[in-house]
Design a protein around this motif. Structure first.
Motif, PDB file in Angstrom:
ATOM      1  N   LEU A 238       0.819  -1.213   0.000  1.00 29.07           N
ATOM      2  CA  LEU A 238       0.000   0.000   0.000  1.00 29.07           C
ATOM      3  C   LEU A 238       0.849   1.257   0.000  1.00 29.07           C
ATOM      4  O   LEU A 238       0.329   2.358  -0.214  1.00 29.07           O
ATOM      5  N   LEU A 239       2.147   1.103   0.243  1.00 32.95           N
ATOM      6  CA  LEU A 239       3.054   2.250   0.272  1.00 32.95           C
ATOM      7  C   LEU A 239       3.706   2.456  -1.090  1.00 32.95           C
ATOM      8  O   LEU A 239       3.865   1.506  -1.862  1.00 32.95           O
ATOM      9  N   PRO A 240       4.111   3.682  -1.400  1.00 33.66           N
ATOM     10  CA  PRO A 240       4.742   3.965  -2.701  1.00 33.66           C
ATOM     11  C   PRO A 240       6.211   3.532  -2.730  1.00 33.66           C
ATOM     12  O   PRO A 240       7.124   4.370  -2.764  1.00 33.66           O
ATOM     13  N   ILE A 241       6.462   2.228  -2.689  1.00 33.86           N
ATOM     14  CA  ILE A 241       7.832   1.727  -2.707  1.00 33.86           C
ATOM     15  C   ILE A 241       8.018   0.835  -3.927  1.00 33.86           C
ATOM     16  O   ILE A 241       7.049   0.380  -4.536  1.00 33.86           O
ATOM     17  N   ASP A 242       9.268   0.605  -4.283  1.00 31.15           N
ATOM     18  CA  ASP A 242       9.582  -0.307  -5.383  1.00 31.15           C
ATOM     19  C   ASP A 242       9.251  -1.726  -4.921  1.00 31.15           C
ATOM     20  O   ASP A 242       9.837  -2.232  -3.964  1.00 31.15           O
ATOM     21  N   LEU A 243       8.328  -2.367  -5.591  1.00 33.29           N
ATOM     22  CA  LEU A 243       7.849  -3.682  -5.160  1.00 33.29           C
ATOM     23  C   LEU A 243       8.889  -4.780  -5.337  1.00 33.29           C
ATOM     24  O   LEU A 243       8.678  -5.900  -4.856  1.00 33.29           O
ATOM     25  N   ASN A 244       9.982  -4.493  -6.004  1.00 28.43           N
ATOM     26  CA  ASN A 244      11.073  -5.469  -6.081  1.00 28.43           C
ATOM     27  C   ASN A 244      11.628  -5.771  -4.695  1.00 28.43           C
ATOM     28  O   ASN A 244      12.106  -6.882  -4.445  1.00 28.43           O
ATOM     29  N   TRP A 245      11.574  -4.768  -3.800  1.00 29.90           N
ATOM     30  CA  TRP A 245      12.044  -4.998  -2.436  1.00 29.90           C
ATOM     31  C   TRP A 245      11.194  -6.051  -1.737  1.00 29.90           C
ATOM     32  O   TRP A 245      11.700  -6.874  -0.979  1.00 29.90           O
ATOM     33  N   ILE A 246       9.891  -6.037  -1.987  1.00 29.49           N
ATOM     34  CA  ILE A 246       9.007  -7.032  -1.382  1.00 29.49           C
ATOM     35  C   ILE A 246       9.261  -8.405  -2.007  1.00 29.49           C
ATOM     36  O   ILE A 246       9.228  -9.430  -1.319  1.00 29.49           O
ATOM     37  N   HIS A 247       9.521  -8.430  -3.324  1.00 31.14           N
ATOM     38  CA  HIS A 247       9.899  -9.689  -3.963  1.00 31.14           C
ATOM     39  C   HIS A 247      11.111 -10.297  -3.262  1.00 31.14           C
ATOM     40  O   HIS A 247      11.128 -11.491  -2.942  1.00 31.14           O
ATOM     41  N   LEU A 248      12.123  -9.478  -3.043  1.00 29.80           N
ATOM     42  CA  LEU A 248      13.349  -9.965  -2.407  1.00 29.80           C
ATOM     43  C   LEU A 248      13.064 -10.444  -0.983  1.00 29.80           C
ATOM     44  O   LEU A 248      13.576 -11.482  -0.559  1.00 29.80           O
ATOM     45  N   MET A 249      12.251  -9.698  -0.254  1.00 31.91           N
ATOM     46  CA  MET A 249      11.926 -10.069   1.122  1.00 31.91           C
ATOM     47  C   MET A 249      11.186 -11.405   1.166  1.00 31.91           C
ATOM     48  O   MET A 249      11.512 -12.281   1.984  1.00 31.91           O
ATOM     49  N   PHE A 250      10.229 -11.588   0.275  1.00 32.55           N
ATOM     50  CA  PHE A 250       9.482 -12.837   0.238  1.00 32.55           C
ATOM     51  C   PHE A 250      10.366 -14.010  -0.175  1.00 32.55           C
ATOM     52  O   PHE A 250      10.250 -15.114   0.369  1.00 32.55           O
ATOM     53  N   THR A 251      11.243 -13.774  -1.145  1.00 36.71           N
ATOM     54  CA  THR A 251      12.111 -14.859  -1.629  1.00 36.71           C
ATOM     55  C   THR A 251      13.052 -15.343  -0.531  1.00 36.71           C
ATOM     56  O   THR A 251      13.191 -16.548  -0.302  1.00 36.71           O
ATOM     57  N   VAL A 252      13.697 -14.399   0.147  1.00 31.93           N
ATOM     58  CA  VAL A 252      14.609 -14.767   1.234  1.00 31.93           C
ATOM     59  C   VAL A 252      13.844 -15.458   2.362  1.00 31.93           C
ATOM     60  O   VAL A 252      14.326 -16.445   2.946  1.00 31.93           O
TER      61      VAL A 252
END
Length: 276
Positions: A238-252
């Motif tokens: 919901l925040l204006p962030i680059d969603l690639n960071w969430i991809h990385l967080m979920f993958t790790v």
């Protein structure tokens, strides 16, 4: 006879690079590939170590633990195959988009599409990891039939509610904040119920095993903590962030929760065998 590489269509193949896609997207792609290979390797490791992982004459159900971990590893290896294949197509299209806002729109829309695969995988792995967590304790399943059923149903509903919330998108793939928050709250309630129930069951463990065995406690933190991170990522969209960071967080997090649980189980089995 012509060399093998002559038959390869090199001209039409695409391998993402930082020059065409950018640093963060290419790192995301890198970890998607690494995770896929790691889960395949973990699946093979479990098969080769299944005999050792199953050693527990006093707890026959414990022999099913390698099967649970193998299913988790195999499921996520296929999920990550789908993730990296789709994301590769996104990175192939990214260089054709010159406007920065349009590039972020493309990445956001790809995240919404890729997220569906993640939730489908979690729908399988979440209850299996919950069973795995209970199997490595000394609690008897016969004594917790009703709490166990409640835990499994809550795990299913937590993932389903998150998936429905993830799909609260308008026609142009914009997040509908109200419905997404509502379904996220439902998933959060399920998560809190799981925490409360597990904490209550901890007191039933013979000799307080969960608090005295560091490997069991580490497994609990890995499994339960991973669900908390998934919910955190859910709300971060919901925040204006680059969603690639969430991809990385979920993958790790996937790597730690599944592969970490397998390695801890291997060490725990070694510890049990040493004590016998």
């Amino acid at each position: 006879m012509p060399p093998f590489f002559v038959f390869m269509d090199v001209a039409n193949s695409f391998i993402p690079t930082a020059g065409t896609a950018g640093i963060l997207p290419i790192i995301t792609y890198f970890f998607l590939i690494v995770a896929m290979l790691a889960f395949v390797g973990n699946f093979v490791f479990i098969l080769l170590s299944s005999t050792k992982l199953s050693l527990s004459p006093i707890r026959p159900l414990y022999s099913q633990m390698p099967n649970l971990l193998a299913i988790c590893a195999l499921t996520l290896s296929f999920v990550y195959y789908l993730l990296q294949a789709y994301y590769r197509d996104v990175l192939a299209e990214l260089p054709t988009v010159t406007d920065p806002n349009d590039r972020q729109t493309l990445l956001r829309e790809s995240y919404n599409a890729l997220g569906q695969y993640r939730y489908m995988g979690w729908f399988i792995t979440t209850p299996l990891l919950l069973l795995h967590l209970l199997l490595i304790t000394t609690i008897r399943f016969e004594s917790i039939k009703h709490p166990l059923a409640s835990l499994l149903l809550s795990a299913f509903f937590m993932v389903i509610a998150s998936y429905i919330g993830h799909e609260q998108l308008s026609f142009d793939n914009e997040i509908q904040i109200g419905p997404k928050l509502t379904w996220g709250l439902i998933a959060l309630i399920d998560y809190v119920f799981i925490l409360f129930t597990l904490n209550r069951l901890r007191n039933q463990l013979a000799g307080g095993a969960l608090s005295k065995q560091p490997l069991i406690r580490l497994t609990a933190l890995s499994v339960i903590g991973s669900w908390g991170i998934y919910l955190l990522g859910y709300f971060l969209t919901l925040l204006p962030i680059d969603l690639n960071w969430i991809h990385l967080m979920f993958t790790v997090t996937d790597l730690i929760s599944v592969i970490g649980s397998g390695l801890i189980a291997y060490l725990y089995s070694s510890h049990e065998n040493t004590e016998r």
